[in-house]
Design an enzyme around this catalytic site. Structure first.
Site, PDB file in Angstrom:
ATOM      1  N   GLU A   1      -2.268  22.354   0.106  1.00 54.52           N
ATOM      2  CA  GLU A   1      -3.109  21.682   1.105  1.00 54.52           C
ATOM      3  C   GLU A   1      -3.503  22.678   2.185  1.00 54.52           C
ATOM      4  OE1 GLU A   1      -1.574  18.217   3.058  1.00 54.52           O
ATOM      5  OE2 GLU A   1      -1.099  17.164   1.205  1.00 54.52           O
TER       6      GLU A   1
ATOM      7  N   GLU B   1     -10.104   9.257   5.254  1.00 49.67           N
ATOM      8  CA  GLU B   1      -9.278   8.114   4.853  1.00 49.67           C
ATOM      9  C   GLU B   1      -8.907   7.284   6.084  1.00 49.67           C
ATOM     10  OE1 GLU B   1      -6.113   9.469   2.032  1.00 49.67           O
ATOM     11  OE2 GLU B   1      -7.154  11.398   2.221  1.00 49.67           O
TER      12      GLU B   1
ATOM     13  N   LYS C   1      -5.054   6.278   7.349  1.00 46.53           N
ATOM     14  CA  LYS C   1      -4.032   7.258   7.711  1.00 46.53           C
ATOM     15  C   LYS C   1      -3.636   7.072   9.173  1.00 46.53           C
ATOM     16  CE  LYS C   1      -4.002  11.471   6.193  1.00 46.53           C
ATOM     17  NZ  LYS C   1      -2.888  11.446   5.220  1.00 46.53           N
TER      18      LYS C   1
ATOM     19  N   GLU D   1      -6.565  12.775  11.993  1.00 47.66           N
ATOM     20  CA  GLU D   1      -5.887  12.485  10.719  1.00 47.66           C
ATOM     21  C   GLU D   1      -6.783  11.699   9.759  1.00 47.66           C
ATOM     22  OE1 GLU D   1      -2.866  13.603   9.619  1.00 47.66           O
ATOM     23  OE2 GLU D   1      -3.087  14.862  11.396  1.00 47.66           O
TER      24      GLU D   1
END
Length: 503
Positions: free
Chosen positions: A269, A323, A326, A332
């Site tokens: 990541e 997303e 999250k 985030e």
């Protein structure tokens, strides 16, 4: 006269092919993949995601579980998958072999090899988990490995686990990198497992967080691969012009200290958020484009790191989508390359196609011209001596040419000897301004200081380079290899026909 039998000719042919396959520059090249997280309630269906990933010419993805719909969607796409076993499931996998056996039977065998599963990650960033599962990781990995072996897949699908960079107790300077001793009870057997199974060590690397949490100590340019003054590791003399390399080298040195130098490292990541809250001013689309674009160039050209030049480091960008489920700060929920409606958050090519190589080193002093580093005429002798001692010692400069009887010994004075050593270090470290600092005793010049048989090298003539010029992508390496195989085959056939003519 030497008679060539058919067996000898075939042996020669295969030896030549083996030599070509092992030649530098003909490696497969590092890959860039993406992370497909699904913590959102408005994301497209897996089959649409599979087509989206194909459309951007990405061949590798990570998912964080073994969702059946996702596995089915990526069948026959040619995209390789890393699939995960969540932290919440580790207890059963660590205690019962039957749990791992059943999982392989139900979650892998029905889909493999149509779905190209390459790795299984057992747990994710377990040291950051809200539940204490670190002691479960290695037993679970062993059980999964055993289950794969029973299915005959242990050589085709490798087992590992992903880690946060916080497993390091020290990361600066990179050469002092060390794994946190409080995690030794599970990291030690984990490293032994990876070495035995020839599986990679997987780590998540986020220069964004390093900058966000220490903006006074870490420059934004350094975090984004933009030109900057760089940082010198005082123990090795290596110059770092970006945080990504510095963080990776800290891990490399930490692994080397424990005698695991040969372990391959993958970045599972990394990324940069495009939006953040009031306390996250660096989370912008422009910064995200800059980081991702420079990162991709850095990876696909096998740039490696200062301590591991040319090393292949497969890297995965987080994430495919923004997303909305999250938790945490605004950033985030904004790491995605795409919005849930499949439109781009920003425009950047992550496939590696059509990206010319652009040097990402810091503050290059000369792009089209040539420059050298020499001793400053105003430097104090005591400072100059200290700088020379450092260059010939920790700086790893080959100072043999300035020894008695060698080409650059005369004139025998401190300024001349320091100039030669300074320039050697400067050229080996990208000809960046920081590499000619030497505590203020170095000066950059565009006038060639070479004289008689004493040649001051440049990074352009190749004599001072420590790395080879990278190819534009892994595709070029494959194309070169294919061409050479064809050439060797043709040569072999011509030679064979010539010999047969005389039989």
């Amino acid at each position: 006269m030497m008679y060539w039998t058919m067996e000898k000719l075939l042996l020669l042919f295969w030896v030549l092919l083996l030599m070509l396959a092992q030649s530098p520059g003909l490696t497969r090249g590092s890959t860039v993949g993406v992370c497909y997280g699904r913590e959102g309630d408005d994301l497209p269906t897996p089959d649409k995601v599979a087509q989206l990933v194909k459309s951007i010419a990405v061949k590798n993805i990570i998912i964080y579980d073994s969702n059946v719909q996702v596995l089915q969607a990526f069948a026959h796409t040619g995209i390789e998958l890393i699939i995960g076993i969540p932290n919440s499931d580790l207890l059963g996998f660590s205690q019962y072999q039957s749990t791992a056996d059943t999982w392989v039977t139900n979650n892998l065998l029905p889909y493999y090899p149509a779905t190209m599963i390459k790795y299984v990650t057992v747990g994710a960033e377990v040291t950051e988990s809200t539940i204490n599962v670190t002691s479960l990781v290695v037993p679970a990995m062993r059980n999964v490995q055993t289950a794969l072996k029973k299915a005959g897949l242990d050589q085709k699908i490798k087992v590992s686990s992903t880690h946060a960079l916080s497993i390091l107790s020290r990361s600066f300077p990179p050469s002092a990198g060390a794994l946190d001793s409080k995690y030794a009870y599970f990291l030690s057997p984990l490293l032994q497992f990876l070495a035995q199974t020839q599986s990679p060590f997987m780590v998540n690397v986020y220069p964004y967080y390093a900058y966000r949490d220490n903006p006074r100590k870490v420059s934004l340019d350094y975090a984004l691969f933009r030109p900057n003054d760089g940082v010198i590791d005082p123990n090795t003399g290596l110059v770092y012009t970006n945080m990504f390399d510095a963080q990776l080298d800290a891990l490399f040195f930490a692994l080397e200290a424990l005698n695991f130098r040969s372990l391959r490292v993958m970045v599972t990541e990394t990324g940069w958020p495009s939006k953040g809250g009031s306390k996250e001013p660096a989370a912008t689309p422009d910064n995200a484009v800059t980081y991702i674009g420079n990162l991709v160039r850095h990876v696909i050209n096998n740039t490696g790191t200062p301590s591991r030049p040319g090393q292949e480091i497969d890297t995965y960008i987080f994430a495919v989508f923004n997303e909305n489920r999250k938790p945490g700060l605004e950033s985030e929920r904004n790491w995605g390359l795409f919005y849930p409606d499949e439109t781009k958050v920003y425009n950047v090519d992550i496939s590696g196609t059509g990206l010319p190589y652009v040097a990402t080193g810091g503050n290059l002093t000369s792009v089209d011209g040539t420059s050298w580093c020499v001793a400053s005429p105003s430097a104090k002798e005591s400072d100059l001596q200290k700088a020379l001692d450092w260059a010939c010692g920790s700086g790893n400069v080959d100072c043999s040419p300035i020894q008695p009887g060698q080409p650059c010994y005369e004139p025998d004075n401190l300024a001349s000897h320091a100039s030669y050593a300074f320039n050697n270090y400067y050229q080996k470290n990208g000809a960046s301004s920081v590499a000619c600092n030497f505590g203020g005793t170095g000066n950059i010049t565009t006038i060639n200081p070479s004289y008689e048989s004493c040649v001051y090298t440049t990074s352009r003539n190749g004599t001072a380079n420590t790395t080879s010029t990278p190819s534009s992508s892994g595709v070029d390496s494959i194309a070169s290899f294919s061409w050479l195989i064809g050439w060797v085959t043709t040569l072999f056939l011509v030679h064979l026909l010539t010999i047969l003519k005389w039989l």
